[in-house]
Structure formats: C-alpha cells, structure tokens
Design a protein around this motif. Structure first.
Motif, PDB file in Angstrom:
ATOM      1  N   LEU A  85      58.782 -23.610  42.520  1.00 33.47           N
ATOM      2  CA  LEU A  85      57.553 -23.695  42.122  1.00 33.47           C
ATOM      3  C   LEU A  85      56.756 -22.342  42.453  1.00 33.47           C
ATOM      4  CD1 LEU A  85      55.251 -25.230  40.764  1.00 33.47           C
ATOM      5  CD2 LEU A  85      54.907 -26.409  42.942  1.00 33.47           C
ATOM      6  N   GLY A  86      56.990 -21.831  43.506  1.00 33.55           N
ATOM      7  CA  GLY A  86      56.448 -20.407  43.613  1.00 33.55           C
ATOM      8  C   GLY A  86      56.591 -19.411  42.735  1.00 33.55           C
ATOM      9  N   VAL A  87      58.070 -19.654  42.295  1.00 30.44           N
ATOM     10  CA  VAL A  87      58.391 -18.480  41.465  1.00 30.44           C
ATOM     11  C   VAL A  87      57.707 -18.777  40.130  1.00 30.44           C
ATOM     12  CG1 VAL A  87      60.474 -17.871  39.970  1.00 30.44           C
ATOM     13  CG2 VAL A  87      60.865 -18.115  42.430  1.00 30.44           C
ATOM     14  N   GLU A  88      57.682 -19.969  39.702  1.00 27.25           N
ATOM     15  CA  GLU A  88      56.961 -20.364  38.427  1.00 27.25           C
ATOM     16  C   GLU A  88      55.379 -20.089  38.407  1.00 27.25           C
ATOM     17  OE1 GLU A  88      57.206 -21.742  34.471  1.00 27.25           O
ATOM     18  OE2 GLU A  88      58.753 -21.611  35.954  1.00 27.25           O
ATOM     19  N   ALA A 142      49.035 -22.502  31.771  1.00 24.40           N
ATOM     20  CA  ALA A 142      49.347 -22.748  33.180  1.00 24.40           C
ATOM     21  C   ALA A 142      50.071 -24.427  33.058  1.00 24.40           C
ATOM     22  CB  ALA A 142      48.434 -22.647  34.043  1.00 24.40           C
ATOM     23  N   THR A 143      49.070 -25.125  32.361  1.00 26.44           N
ATOM     24  CA  THR A 143      49.450 -26.673  32.296  1.00 26.44           C
ATOM     25  C   THR A 143      50.810 -26.919  31.820  1.00 26.44           C
ATOM     26  OG1 THR A 143      47.304 -27.286  32.347  1.00 26.44           O
ATOM     27  CG2 THR A 143      48.905 -29.070  31.472  1.00 26.44           C
ATOM     28  N   GLN A 144      51.084 -26.138  30.538  1.00 23.31           N
ATOM     29  CA  GLN A 144      52.370 -26.317  29.773  1.00 23.31           C
ATOM     30  C   GLN A 144      53.566 -25.697  30.600  1.00 23.31           C
ATOM     31  OE1 GLN A 144      52.669 -27.970  26.986  1.00 23.31           O
ATOM     32  NE2 GLN A 144      54.854 -27.844  27.087  1.00 23.31           N
ATOM     33  N   ARG A 145      53.434 -24.582  31.145  1.00 19.45           N
ATOM     34  CA  ARG A 145      54.377 -24.062  32.014  1.00 19.45           C
ATOM     35  C   ARG A 145      54.806 -25.110  33.160  1.00 19.45           C
ATOM     36  NH1 ARG A 145      56.530 -19.084  30.779  1.00 19.45           N
ATOM     37  NH2 ARG A 145      57.457 -19.122  32.688  1.00 19.45           N
ATOM     38  N   TRP A 153      58.239 -29.181  35.796  1.00 18.30           N
ATOM     39  CA  TRP A 153      58.420 -30.548  36.423  1.00 18.30           C
ATOM     40  C   TRP A 153      59.459 -31.401  35.758  1.00 18.30           C
ATOM     41  CZ3 TRP A 153      57.953 -31.218  41.156  1.00 18.30           C
ATOM     42  CH2 TRP A 153      56.819 -30.410  41.895  1.00 18.30           C
ATOM     43  N   ASP A 154      59.474 -31.038  34.498  1.00 17.65           N
ATOM     44  CA  ASP A 154      60.468 -31.739  33.494  1.00 17.65           C
ATOM     45  C   ASP A 154      61.865 -31.509  33.864  1.00 17.65           C
ATOM     46  OD1 ASP A 154      58.694 -33.271  32.123  1.00 17.65           O
ATOM     47  OD2 ASP A 154      58.709 -31.896  30.261  1.00 17.65           O
ATOM     48  N   GLN A 155      61.925 -30.230  34.116  1.00 19.32           N
ATOM     49  CA  GLN A 155      63.496 -29.779  34.673  1.00 19.32           C
ATOM     50  C   GLN A 155      63.733 -30.196  36.117  1.00 19.32           C
ATOM     51  OE1 GLN A 155      63.100 -25.609  34.033  1.00 19.32           O
ATOM     52  NE2 GLN A 155      63.024 -25.565  31.914  1.00 19.32           N
ATOM     53  N   THR A 156      62.792 -29.914  37.006  1.00 16.86           N
ATOM     54  CA  THR A 156      62.882 -30.295  38.352  1.00 16.86           C
ATOM     55  C   THR A 156      63.430 -31.623  38.389  1.00 16.86           C
ATOM     56  OG1 THR A 156      61.522 -28.421  38.809  1.00 16.86           O
ATOM     57  CG2 THR A 156      61.940 -30.072  40.693  1.00 16.86           C
ATOM     58  N   LEU A 157      62.740 -32.631  37.880  1.00 18.19           N
ATOM     59  CA  LEU A 157      62.676 -34.004  37.973  1.00 18.19           C
ATOM     60  C   LEU A 157      64.041 -34.382  37.432  1.00 18.19           C
ATOM     61  CD1 LEU A 157      58.941 -35.390  37.583  1.00 18.19           C
ATOM     62  CD2 LEU A 157      60.481 -35.092  39.716  1.00 18.19           C
ATOM     63  N   ARG A 163      66.833 -32.868  36.970  1.00 15.67           N
ATOM     64  CA  ARG A 163      67.610 -32.260  37.950  1.00 15.67           C
ATOM     65  C   ARG A 163      67.911 -33.224  38.909  1.00 15.67           C
ATOM     66  NH1 ARG A 163      66.284 -26.543  39.353  1.00 15.67           N
ATOM     67  NH2 ARG A 163      64.733 -26.536  37.357  1.00 15.67           N
ATOM     68  N   ALA A 164      66.813 -33.685  39.684  1.00 12.33           N
ATOM     69  CA  ALA A 164      66.782 -34.363  40.691  1.00 12.33           C
ATOM     70  C   ALA A 164      67.409 -36.001  40.300  1.00 12.33           C
ATOM     71  CB  ALA A 164      65.317 -34.612  41.209  1.00 12.33           C
ATOM     72  N   GLY A 165      67.168 -36.416  39.248  1.00  8.35           N
ATOM     73  CA  GLY A 165      67.591 -37.516  38.660  1.00  8.35           C
ATOM     74  C   GLY A 165      69.244 -37.484  38.414  1.00  8.35           C
ATOM     75  N   ALA A 166      69.685 -36.510  38.008  1.00  8.84           N
ATOM     76  CA  ALA A 166      71.141 -36.368  37.678  1.00  8.84           C
ATOM     77  C   ALA A 166      71.953 -36.283  38.763  1.00  8.84           C
ATOM     78  CB  ALA A 166      71.234 -34.949  36.691  1.00  8.84           C
TER      79      ALA A 166
END
Length: 180
Positions: A28-31, A163-166, A171-175, A177-180
């Motif tokens: 998230l810091g990188v983003e 900023a909101t779109q990014r 969060w779509d990608q992170t969540l 990956r966490a669910g997979a």
C-alpha cells in the motif's frame, strides 16, 4: 503553507491496518507513492512556467509509518531553517489563490559589516528574534501591488477520483490474493 485535504474514507481504512499483514502494508505504501508521483506530475503540468521554480519545487513526501502522502510545495512552513536549491517559494500561495490589489509598506535594510575573524569582514542583514533591527532600516516607503487572479496548480481537478480508483484497484487485487 498550502491547505491540505484528506481523501474521503481514509479514517476507516486506517483503522483496518492493524489487521492486515506487513506485506500488504508495504505494498500500500508503494501504491501511495505511485499515486503521489502521478498527482505531482499533474500539478507540474498545471503549474505556470515563468522560471520553472514552481515546477521544480513540487514534491512528494511519503510517510510510510502513517501511510500518508503529501504532494505539492512541501516544507514551506519551516522554510527559514531549510536551504532549498530551488529558492524560497513563498509566492506559490499567491499564484494558487491569487491576491487583491493593495498598498504595502516596504522597509529596505542596509547591510552591516561584521568581523568574521582573521581580519575579514562580511556584510550581513542583522536580525533579532527574526525581526529587522530598527537601526538597520535605511528607507521605508509604500508600494502598490496589483491584483492577481488565482491560477490553481496544487489542487488539480480529478485528484480525488484518480486516487480513489487506484486504491479500489489495489484493494481488489489484495483481497483477491488473500482469498485465493
């Protein structure tokens, strides 16, 4: 120096950080850094370019521990203690918000020679508690200052949406990956 605004919904997001992993926090810091650089580039494109100092003075400050990013003319509140290569950008606020026509009082000071050792002297502007010494004021006169229309370049349009779109994509990608 400039006003700053929080992205909507960041308070809720910050409360959730205790529950996410360190890897997701670092990502998230990188983003946030990517978002900051993108918005800074948009500010640079919108900044007027008389000398290029305003464009060169725009920066990004990532506070990774707090997961915050500041974008714009940074560090101008404490500008007396910082030496900047691009100079003193006090006028960035005038360019951003404009100013009204007015008459101001100007005090010109004389430089005073002081000994710096080894028989050498240096001409300086003396101050006491960051104020001009009355003995060093050479002339005082009034000067008319013209009105200036605002030329917004710090608060660019669409920054919130970008900023909101990014962050939504992150969060779509992170969540996922966490669910997979």
């Amino acid at each position: 120096m400039m006003q700053h605004s929080r992205l909507e919904g960041t308070e809720i997001l910050l409360r959730c950080f205790d529950q996410i992993s360190d890897a997701a926090r670092d990502q998230l810091g990188v983003e946030l850094a990517i978002i900051g650089r993108e918005l800074r580039d948009r500010q640079r494109a919108a900044a007027p370019e008389d000398t290029g100092a305003l464009r060169g003075g725009l920066g990004v400050w990532l506070m990774l521990e707090q997961l915050r990013v500041r974008i714009g003319v940074i560090g101008q509140r404490n500008r007396r203690s910082r030496k900047r290569s691009y100079g003193d950008l006090f006028y960035a606020r005038i360019v951003e918000f404009g100013r009204r026509a007015q008459t101001v009082i100007v005090q010109r000071r004389r430089r005073v020679k002081v000994d710096i050792g080894d028989g050498k002297q240096k001409a300086i502007l003396r101050t006491s508690r960051r104020r001009k010494l009355a003995a060093d004021i050479a002339t005082t006169y009034s000067m008319k200052v013209k009105a200036r229309a605002p030329h917004p370049f710090i608060f660019v349009e669409g920054a919130q949406e970008t900023a909101t779109q990014r962050l939504v994509n992150f969060w779509d990608q992170t969540l996922s990956r966490a669910g997979a």
